[in-house]
Design an enzyme around this catalytic site. Structure first.
Site, PDB file in Angstrom:
ATOM      1  N   LYS A  52     -29.933 -24.096  14.001  1.00  0.00           N
ATOM      2  CA  LYS A  52     -28.527 -23.049  13.946  1.00  0.00           C
ATOM      3  C   LYS A  52     -28.598 -22.409  13.567  1.00  0.00           C
ATOM      4  O   LYS A  52     -27.968 -20.596  13.694  1.00  0.00           O
ATOM      5  CB  LYS A  52     -26.979 -23.171  14.386  1.00  0.00           C
ATOM      6  N   HIS A 114     -35.709 -28.759  10.640  1.00  0.00           N
ATOM      7  CA  HIS A 114     -34.465 -28.465   9.778  1.00  0.00           C
ATOM      8  C   HIS A 114     -34.681 -29.362   8.475  1.00  0.00           C
ATOM      9  O   HIS A 114     -33.779 -28.932   8.101  1.00  0.00           O
ATOM     10  CB  HIS A 114     -33.824 -28.916  10.807  1.00  0.00           C
ATOM     11  N   SER A 144     -21.317 -21.300  15.226  1.00  0.00           N
ATOM     12  CA  SER A 144     -22.925 -21.926  16.173  1.00  0.00           C
ATOM     13  C   SER A 144     -22.970 -23.192  16.021  1.00  0.00           C
ATOM     14  O   SER A 144     -23.029 -24.046  16.779  1.00  0.00           O
ATOM     15  CB  SER A 144     -23.597 -20.952  15.398  1.00  0.00           C
TER      16      SER A 144
END
Ligand code: PPS
Length: 300
Positions: A52, A114, A144
């Site tokens: 995010k 990520h 988020s």
């Protein structure tokens, strides 16, 4: 293998577990050996973020910078998550990010991860690949991520906001501690010069300026007009309405709960944090974020 399976086939939400000191779920570790043995090419570009942090935004910008002119058909036919595959995502017999990367015919290949810096497959470093890291202030990142976890069936159940708030500070969410992630990559930048570290807030403030910096880093020379066009095309409302960029074709996300392109703002945390939570957060933040050279803006 592209991401295609019916909503009926969705497995239960995964459990979180400790993996080499980082909270993870099996979707991002089942293919660990295979991913660690990934053979990067020197011109591969890795887009790394904590979830995010602005992954899709930067992925889309890079895809346009490289391919808008040469392959305009990509823009209307291939979703962003197929153009910039998620390296470590593995859903047995349904999806393998690594296979998708290996099937890319583009040059360069744009690759999403990520991973915290210590999980990045060795060959990216050996090949001296260019890496773009995007970081977002912790408060908005948390908000988020919370909404994302409510609507994404392959994430662990986020629980209610107050328990999520606590787990974020403890690093008990997928990909572990935000604090370790942004600091780990920041530290890497001091010794690895092919790393461009950028901030979500700067992109919101002045997208064109950040595109210019990206072009310098990547060694791309586009005309001012081309860059202006790209900057316009990647503004929040345009990406939100673009089915190839807004994840609306992704089967694991339930947009009735929350859209992927939710608000795209700096400061939305103010609509979620209570005054007490904010005080507790700030106190804890000071203890964890000791490096004065890494500064985030929670409003612009
Ligand atoms: S993911 O799932 O980790 O890949 O998500 P990621 O793309 O990193 O982050 C999604 C958040 O980024 C916002 N976003 C944007 N904001 C402003 N402008 C543009 N163009 C844009 N594109 C994506 C998206 O709305 C998510 O943030 P929130 O705060 O939830 O709206």
């Amino acid at each position: 293998m592209s991401l295609e399976f019916g909503k009926m086939d969705l497995p239960p939400r995964p459990e979180l577990f400790d993996f080499h000191g980082v909270s993870m779920t099996h979707y991002f570790t089942d293919s660990w050996e295979n991913v660690q043995n990934f053979k990067a090419r020197p011109d591969d570009i890795l887009i790394a973020t904590y979830p995010k942090g602005g992954t899709t935004w930067v992925s889309y910008i890079l895809d346009l910078l490289y391919f808008a002119k040469t392959s305009p058909e990509r823009q209307t036919s291939i979703p962003i998550y197929d153009r910039v595959p998620f390296l470590e995502l593995y859903i047995p017999s349904v999806f393998s990010g690594k296979d998708l990367v290996e099937g890319l015919s583009t040059s360069p290949r744009l690759i999403k991860t990520h991973f915290p810096v210590q999980f990045v497959p060795k060959s990216f470093w050996d090949q001296n690949c260019k890496i773009v890291y995007v970081a977002r202030n912790a408060k908005d990142n948390m908000v988020s991520y919370f909404h994302f976890d409510t609507m994404n069936q392959i994430e662990p159940d986020p629980g209610d906001w107050s328990s999520y708030f606590r787990r974020f500070m403890e690093g008990k969410i997928v990909y572990g501690s935000w604090y370790d992630h942004v600091n780990g990559w920041w530290k890497k930048k001091q010794t690895y010069s092919n790393l461009h570290y950028m901030f979500f807030e700067d992109m919101v403030e002045d997208t064109e300026r950040e595109i210019n910096k990206l072009c310098s880093f990547l060694g791309l020379s586009l005309s001012a007009e081309e860059k202006r066009q790209i900057s316009g095309g990647v503004q929040f409302d345009n990406m939100k309405n673009n089915n190839m960029a807004n994840y609306s074709t992704n089967p694991v996300m339930d947009f009735k709960i929350s859209p992927f392109m939710r608000k795209g703002k700096v400061g939305d945390w103010k609509n979620h944090f209570t005054v007490a939570q904010n005080e507790e957060f700030d106190e804890d933040y000071k203890k964890k974020m000791k490096d004065p050279s890494l500064q985030f803006r929670t409003e612009i």
